[in-house]
Write a protein that holds these residues in place. Structure first.
Motif, PDB file in Angstrom:
ATOM      1  N   GLU A   1      12.660  -3.076   1.890  1.00  0.00           N
ATOM      2  CA  GLU A   1      12.379  -4.387   2.489  1.00  0.00           C
ATOM      3  C   GLU A   1      11.244  -5.009   1.666  1.00  0.00           C
ATOM      4  O   GLU A   1      10.288  -4.321   1.310  1.00  0.00           O
TER       5      GLU A   1
ATOM      6  N   VAL B   1       8.600  -6.595   2.150  1.00  0.00           N
ATOM      7  CA  VAL B   1       7.208  -6.416   2.572  1.00  0.00           C
ATOM      8  C   VAL B   1       6.602  -5.143   1.985  1.00  0.00           C
ATOM      9  O   VAL B   1       5.385  -5.079   1.740  1.00  0.00           O
TER      10      VAL B   1
ATOM     11  N   THR C   1       4.229  -5.225  -0.945  1.00  0.00           N
ATOM     12  CA  THR C   1       2.812  -5.559  -0.729  1.00  0.00           C
ATOM     13  C   THR C   1       2.018  -4.367  -0.202  1.00  0.00           C
ATOM     14  O   THR C   1       0.798  -4.436  -0.108  1.00  0.00           O
ATOM     15  N   TYR C   2       2.695  -3.292   0.147  1.00  0.00           N
ATOM     16  CA  TYR C   2       2.019  -2.100   0.674  1.00  0.00           C
ATOM     17  C   TYR C   2       1.574  -1.157  -0.448  1.00  0.00           C
ATOM     18  O   TYR C   2       0.752  -0.282  -0.225  1.00  0.00           O
TER      19      TYR C   2
ATOM     20  N   ASN D   1       2.977   1.060  11.122  1.00  0.00           N
ATOM     21  CA  ASN D   1       4.095   1.596  10.334  1.00  0.00           C
ATOM     22  C   ASN D   1       3.975   3.116  10.293  1.00  0.00           C
ATOM     23  O   ASN D   1       2.871   3.662  10.191  1.00  0.00           O
TER      24      ASN D   1
ATOM     25  N   LEU E   1      11.375   0.758   5.301  1.00  0.00           N
ATOM     26  CA  LEU E   1      10.835  -0.330   4.476  1.00  0.00           C
ATOM     27  C   LEU E   1      10.780   0.041   2.999  1.00  0.00           C
ATOM     28  O   LEU E   1      10.953  -0.828   2.132  1.00  0.00           O
TER      29      LEU E   1
ATOM     30  N   ARG F   1      -2.780  -0.274   1.882  1.00  0.00           N
ATOM     31  CA  ARG F   1      -2.653  -0.067   3.328  1.00  0.00           C
ATOM     32  C   ARG F   1      -3.833   0.753   3.781  1.00  0.00           C
ATOM     33  O   ARG F   1      -4.441   1.472   2.983  1.00  0.00           O
TER      34      ARG F   1
END
Ligand code: MG
Length: 299
Positions: free
Chosen positions: A8, A10, A13-14, A237, A256, A293
């Protein structure tokens, strides 16, 4: 991005594009139970078949923390920062006091010895939750072969009163466990009896303020491999071990992305000053990667 798989958008960006997945220690047989001590600036982890707990300090390296370790597996810290350990060899959960002495938290239930406590977390109310599958008494490899006398349950102990309750009694082989950041959910990995059709899933329970659990449906099925150790980040998460690395799963159960690791992963924990380091125990080696994160790591 070769160390990461973005499923995914997103997840891109992690992770950090220039942060590698690094092997920081190797030469073990089956590593498990990583726990970060921010005050001491070190990572502890178990090398279960070699009956030892090791300590890794960034920039310094590796030393022995405890040997023999009574075949210790999972670890965590309680609200006072004390080490809480699951021990296969003695079939118990212990607390290491600040002076180094050992206090037994649990070693039996209803008069019967526990199987082989595997992984453990501490809730903010101080209660200690642990899984008790039979892996450590199946052979003399990760403990001592013995007859199983109790089902593979998940327990809660209140160390203030000694009260112990079986909280999940319908699992196959409960393993890693973790609370959501608000502690309204408990996630529990079930790794089964290692047969092919056995569970490879994570279940989710609603957790009431007094700790009572309801629900317990399947939250996510890990593929490839099984979910052993699990942790959460500050957004809730879930980060789970798998055969090909660490999988990141959203609170709604969607996969993800993945952090790829060259060995089968057993467990993981967040650490570092900002809890942005992900430490990964994987079969014969320990790995680390810096993420974009922050993990939930108590205290
Ligand atoms: Mg485990």
């Amino acid at each position: 991005m070769s160390d990461f798989v973005v499923i995914e958008p997103v997840f891109a960006t992690y992770v950090l594009h220039n942060a590698p997945v690094k092997q920081i220690a190797s030469g073990f047989d089956w590593v498990e139970g990583p726990v970060w001590f921010g005050d001491a600036g070190c990572l502890l982890f178990s090398d279960i078949p070699n009956d030892r707990i090791l300590r890794w300090i960034p920039g310094v390296g590796l030393s022995t923390f405890r040997a023999p370790s009574r075949f210790a597996n999972g670890h965590t810290r309680d609200r006072e920062g004390r080490l809480i350990s699951c021990e296969h060899g003695t079939r118990r959960v212990t607390r290491t006091e600040h002076d180094g002495s050992i206090t037994v938290i649990a070693d039996s239930f209803l008069g019967k010895p526990l199987n082989s406590p595997n992984d453990v977390v501490v809730r903010s109310d101080g209660t200690i939750w642990f899984s008790d599958p039979h892996y450590g008494i199946m052979s003399d490899y990760e403990g001592h072969r013995a007859e199983q006398e109790l089902p593979c349950n998940l327990y809660r102990v209140d160390p203030a009163t000694g009260q112990m309750d079986a909280m999940v009694t319908d699992a196959n082989c409960p393993n890693g466990l973790v609370f959501s950041p608000d502690e309204r959910r408990l996630y529990m990995a079930d790794t089964g009896r290692m047969y092919q059709d056995d569970p490879a899933h994570i279940r989710v329970f609603d957790c009431a303020e007094d700790g009572r659990l309801t629900g317990g449906e399947i939250f996510h099925v890990i593929d490839p491999g099984k979910a052993d150790g699990i942790r959460v980040d500050t957004d809730g998460n879930l980060w789970s071990s798998a055969a090909d690395g660490v999988h990141c799963i959203a609170p709604d159960g969607r996969l993800l992305g993945k952090v790829l690791v060259p060995e089968r992963v057993s467990n993981l924990c967040f650490g570092g000053n900002a809890k942005q380091w992900l430490f990964i125990t994987a079969t014969t080696g320990v790995y680390s990667v810096v993420l974009n994160r922050r993990g939930v790591q108590r205290p």
